[in-house]
Design a protein around this motif. Structure first.
Motif, PDB file in Angstrom:
ATOM      1  N   ASP A  75       0.809  -1.230   0.000  1.00  0.00           N
ATOM      2  CA  ASP A  75       0.000   0.000   0.000  1.00  0.00           C
ATOM      3  C   ASP A  75       0.833   1.267   0.000  1.00  0.00           C
ATOM      4  O   ASP A  75       0.465   2.276   0.598  1.00  0.00           O
ATOM      5  N   GLU A  76       1.945   1.196  -0.655  1.00  0.00           N
ATOM      6  CA  GLU A  76       2.844   2.343  -0.756  1.00  0.00           C
ATOM      7  C   GLU A  76       2.629   2.992  -2.122  1.00  0.00           C
ATOM      8  O   GLU A  76       2.432   2.294  -3.115  1.00  0.00           O
ATOM      9  N   HIS A  77       2.640   4.292  -2.167  1.00  0.00           N
ATOM     10  CA  HIS A  77       2.472   5.011  -3.424  1.00  0.00           C
ATOM     11  C   HIS A  77       3.601   6.018  -3.557  1.00  0.00           C
ATOM     12  O   HIS A  77       3.832   6.800  -2.643  1.00  0.00           O
ATOM     13  N   VAL A  78       4.274   5.968  -4.669  1.00  0.00           N
ATOM     14  CA  VAL A  78       5.339   6.932  -4.924  1.00  0.00           C
ATOM     15  C   VAL A  78       4.696   8.094  -5.667  1.00  0.00           C
ATOM     16  O   VAL A  78       4.295   7.968  -6.814  1.00  0.00           O
ATOM     17  N   ASP A  79       4.555   9.194  -4.969  1.00  0.00           N
ATOM     18  CA  ASP A  79       3.856  10.355  -5.516  1.00  0.00           C
ATOM     19  C   ASP A  79       4.612  11.620  -5.121  1.00  0.00           C
ATOM     20  O   ASP A  79       4.777  11.897  -3.932  1.00  0.00           O
ATOM     21  N   ALA A  80       5.050  12.367  -6.098  1.00  0.00           N
ATOM     22  CA  ALA A  80       5.820  13.583  -5.829  1.00  0.00           C
ATOM     23  C   ALA A  80       4.943  14.819  -5.669  1.00  0.00           C
ATOM     24  O   ALA A  80       5.442  15.888  -5.354  1.00  0.00           O
ATOM     25  N   THR A  81       3.629  14.683  -5.878  1.00  0.00           N
ATOM     26  CA  THR A  81       2.751  15.845  -5.739  1.00  0.00           C
ATOM     27  C   THR A  81       2.407  16.075  -4.275  1.00  0.00           C
ATOM     28  O   THR A  81       2.455  15.158  -3.458  1.00  0.00           O
ATOM     29  N   ARG A  82       2.016  17.290  -3.954  1.00  0.00           N
ATOM     30  CA  ARG A  82       1.573  17.600  -2.597  1.00  0.00           C
ATOM     31  C   ARG A  82       0.129  17.164  -2.378  1.00  0.00           C
ATOM     32  O   ARG A  82      -0.313  17.006  -1.262  1.00  0.00           O
TER      33      ARG A  82
END
Length: 154
Positions: free
Chosen positions: A84-91
């Motif tokens: 359940d990990e998400h790599v997301d660079a957005t705020r």
């Protein structure tokens, strides 16, 4: 953008499993010792990895975990997603409500970066990692360290 401990530990534990399986199940206690990850935390992670179909558990004496697929078929991105990990660079978590419920100036830039990271991690498998000389050297050092600890305890 941040990959949490959960994602990092899941990848580390799966890599350890791929390196040390030798056709036999690997116990979480062994992974815990080699990687210095709490056993209870590994149990939580492996429950998710099992549910995602990446590992299978074997009960009883000599039990532990095995990979469900060839390491060439398990992408690092799959492991991260399984816990359940998400790599997301957005705020904004990709929702586009970063500034006053609207897109900020750099939303698309950070979305594109997140996509590039996903593509990158999807292109690397456990087999790719096990073939790296630096990974093999580190694994050998970890095993040797535990052997020295066991010898000094005798």
């Amino acid at each position: 953008m941040k990959l949490t401990t959960k994602g990092r530990y899941a990848v580390t534990a799966m890599l350890d499993l791929a390196l040390h399986h030798k056709g036999e199940p690997v116990s979480l206690a062994e992974i815990s010792e080699r990687q210095d990850i709490s056993l209870s935390y590994l149990e939580q992670l492996f429950a998710k990895l099992r549910k995602a179909g990446l590992v299978v558990s074997m009960r009883g004496p000599g039990g532990g975990y095995q990979l469900c697929s060839d390491p060439k078929e398990i992408a690092i991105a799959d492991i991260i997603a399984a816990v359940d990990e998400h790599v997301d660079a957005t705020r904004c978590g990709g929702l586009g409500d970063c500034q006053d419920n609207r897109r900020c100036l750099t939303h698309d830039l950070w979305t594109d970066l997140s996509n590039q990271i996903r593509v990158f991690l999807s292109g690397i498998t456990l087999a790719d990692m096990t073939e790296r000389a630096d990974v093999r050297q580190t694994a050998a050092r970890q095993v040797k360290r535990l052997e020295m600890v066991a010898d000094s305890a005798r």
